[in-house]
Design an enzyme around this catalytic site. Sequence first.
Site, PDB file in Angstrom:
ATOM      1  CG  ASP A  22     -62.510   9.425  62.620  1.00 15.31           C
ATOM      2  OD1 ASP A  22     -61.393   9.778  62.194  1.00 15.31           O
ATOM      3  OD2 ASP A  22     -63.463  10.209  62.759  1.00 15.31           O
ATOM      4  N   GLY A  25     -55.146  10.109  63.415  1.00 15.09           N
ATOM      5  CA  GLY A  25     -54.377  11.353  63.420  1.00 15.09           C
ATOM      6  C   GLY A  25     -54.276  11.926  64.829  1.00 15.09           C
ATOM      7  NE  ARG A  35     -53.314  13.537  59.576  1.00 19.03           N
ATOM      8  CZ  ARG A  35     -54.502  13.453  60.206  1.00 19.03           C
ATOM      9  NH1 ARG A  35     -54.703  14.126  61.320  1.00 19.03           N
ATOM     10  NH2 ARG A  35     -55.471  12.725  59.706  1.00 19.03           N
ATOM     11  CG  HIS A  39     -52.958   6.939  59.013  1.00 23.09           C
ATOM     12  ND1 HIS A  39     -54.293   6.991  59.345  1.00 23.09           N
ATOM     13  CD2 HIS A  39     -52.657   8.142  58.469  1.00 23.09           C
ATOM     14  CE1 HIS A  39     -54.777   8.189  59.016  1.00 23.09           C
ATOM     15  NE2 HIS A  39     -53.802   8.898  58.483  1.00 23.09           N
ATOM     16  CD1 TRP A  71     -59.272   9.973  46.012  1.00 21.39           C
ATOM     17  CD2 TRP A  71     -57.055   9.778  45.775  1.00 21.39           C
ATOM     18  NE1 TRP A  71     -59.011   8.719  45.531  1.00 21.39           N
ATOM     19  CE2 TRP A  71     -57.664   8.568  45.374  1.00 21.39           C
ATOM     20  CE3 TRP A  71     -55.662   9.881  45.707  1.00 21.39           C
ATOM     21  CZ2 TRP A  71     -56.935   7.474  44.908  1.00 21.39           C
ATOM     22  CZ3 TRP A  71     -54.932   8.789  45.248  1.00 21.39           C
ATOM     23  CH2 TRP A  71     -55.562   7.612  44.852  1.00 21.39           C
ATOM     24  NE  ARG A  73     -57.818  12.429  55.643  1.00 19.00           N
ATOM     25  CZ  ARG A  73     -57.961  11.909  56.850  1.00 19.00           C
ATOM     26  NH1 ARG A  73     -56.930  11.365  57.464  1.00 19.00           N
ATOM     27  NH2 ARG A  73     -59.117  11.909  57.467  1.00 19.00           N
ATOM     28  CG  LEU A 133     -64.070 -11.957  58.464  1.00 15.25           C
ATOM     29  CD1 LEU A 133     -65.345 -11.569  59.212  1.00 15.25           C
ATOM     30  CD2 LEU A 133     -62.861 -11.358  59.192  1.00 15.25           C
ATOM     31  NE  ARG A 192     -67.761  14.056  60.163  1.00 15.94           N
ATOM     32  CZ  ARG A 192     -67.055  14.655  61.118  1.00 15.94           C
ATOM     33  NH1 ARG A 192     -67.597  15.596  61.851  1.00 15.94           N
ATOM     34  NH2 ARG A 192     -65.798  14.305  61.343  1.00 15.94           N
TER      35      ARG A 192
HETATM   36  C1  FPP Z   1     -59.334   8.153  59.899  1.00 13.83           C
HETATM   37  O1  FPP Z   1     -58.530   8.710  60.921  1.00 13.83           O
HETATM   38  C2  FPP Z   1     -58.637   7.051  59.293  1.00 13.83           C
HETATM   39  C3  FPP Z   1     -58.345   6.938  57.969  1.00 13.83           C
HETATM   40  C4  FPP Z   1     -58.671   7.957  56.970  1.00 13.83           C
HETATM   41  C5  FPP Z   1     -57.636   5.780  57.471  1.00 13.83           C
HETATM   42  C6  FPP Z   1     -57.957   4.501  58.169  1.00 13.83           C
HETATM   43  C7  FPP Z   1     -56.829   3.618  57.938  1.00 13.83           C
HETATM   44  C8  FPP Z   1     -56.312   2.724  58.818  1.00 13.83           C
HETATM   45  C9  FPP Z   1     -56.844   2.407  60.136  1.00 13.83           C
HETATM   46  C10 FPP Z   1     -55.120   1.980  58.483  1.00 13.83           C
HETATM   47  C11 FPP Z   1     -55.503   0.741  57.747  1.00 13.83           C
HETATM   48  C12 FPP Z   1     -55.606   1.197  56.398  1.00 13.83           C
HETATM   49  C13 FPP Z   1     -55.250   0.552  55.379  1.00 13.83           C
HETATM   50  C14 FPP Z   1     -55.038   1.378  54.186  1.00 13.83           C
HETATM   51  C15 FPP Z   1     -55.063  -0.896  55.425  1.00 13.83           C
HETATM   52  P1  FPP Z   1     -58.116  10.236  60.774  1.00 13.83           P
HETATM   53  O2  FPP Z   1     -56.850  10.286  60.019  1.00 13.83           O
HETATM   54  O3  FPP Z   1     -59.223  10.997  60.130  1.00 13.83           O
HETATM   55  O4  FPP Z   1     -57.937  10.653  62.256  1.00 13.83           O
HETATM   56  P2  FPP Z   1     -58.229  12.079  62.866  1.00 13.83           P
HETATM   57  O5  FPP Z   1     -59.702  12.346  62.677  1.00 13.83           O
HETATM   58  O6  FPP Z   1     -57.857  11.922  64.308  1.00 13.83           O
HETATM   59  O7  FPP Z   1     -57.353  13.067  62.155  1.00 13.83           O
END
Ligand code: FPP
Length: 243
Positions: A22, A25, A35, A39, A71, A73, A133, A192
Site C-alpha cells: 500500500d 498513490g 498515481r 504503481h 475495479w 478506481r 519460491l 486494515r
Molecule cells: C495500493 O496502493 C496498491 C495497489 C492497489 C496496487 C499494488 C500494485 C503494485 C505494487 C504494482 C505491482 C502490481 C502489479 C499489477 C504487478 P494505493 O494505490 O492504494 O496507494 P494509496 O493508498 O497511497 O493511494
Amino acid sequence: MSTRQSSDPIMVIPQHVAIIMDGNGRWAEQRGLPRLAGHRAGTENLRKIIEECINLEIKYLTIYAFSTENWQRPPEEVSGLMALLENMLDRELKSLHKNGVRIRHLGHCAGVNKRLVQKISEAVELTSGNSSLVLNVAFNYGGRDEMVRAVKRIISDGLSSAEVTEELISNYLYTAGQPDPDLIIRTSGEYRISNFLVWQSAYSEWYFTPALWPDFNEKELHQALVFFGSRERRFGQVSAQIG
Ligand code: FPP
C-alpha cells in the site's frame, strides 16, 4: 522456520510472507507525479523484494496486486495496473523462471482482458515445476469472493454438511495445499485487512509500517522479520504449552 544473523538483530525466516503493498498513490502525490508513477515505482520495488525473499529462502510470498474492489478506481488507473502486470510478466518472467520462482494466481479472470489472462496462465504453466519460491499473485482477488466461490464449488460437488471441515474449506481456496501466511506486512501506515486472505490469516502475525510501498526496501523487510522473531505464536494455547 530458520534464524538468520545479519547486520540487523536476529531475523526469523517464516515459511510464508504475504504483503499488502500500500501507499503507491501517496508516494507519487508527494512527488507531484501521477498515481501510476507510484504503481510503476511499486513494481520496481517488488522485483527487489522478490529477490530478497529468494536470498532469505522464504518459501511462499503472496502479494496483493489488485483486489476485486480495485475495479472501482478511475478507469485509467485500472487499465494502468493491468498494463503494469502485463509488462512485468513480459520483462521479468524469464528471470523469475531462471531463479526457480513458481508463479501462482490467486483470484479469478472475469473482466480481465484475454491477452493478460493468457499471459498469466502461460506464466503459471511455465513455472509450475519450480520450487525455490512460490509467488502467489493475488490479482482480481477478494477474500470474501474466494469464500463464496469455494462454497459454491462445495455445493456443486455434492458434498454433505458432515463432510465440510476446516481442512475441506482450505482445500477449496486458491491457496489449497499451501501453508497459511505466518507474517502479513502492510505498508503505508494503514491498519486494515482490506479483504486479503480473510480465511488464511486466522493466526498470522501482522506487521504494520508507515513506509510507503515503493520505499519498503530490503532493510525494512529485515525489520519485519526481526519483529516476527519477537512474536510468541500461541495459536490459542498458553505460553507454558508452547515450550
Ligand atoms: C495500493 O496502493 C496498491 C495497489 C492497489 C496496487 C499494488 C500494485 C503494485 C505494487 C504494482 C505491482 C502490481 C502489479 C499489477 C504487478 P494505493 O494505490 O492504494 O496507494 P494509496 O493508498 O497511497 O493511494
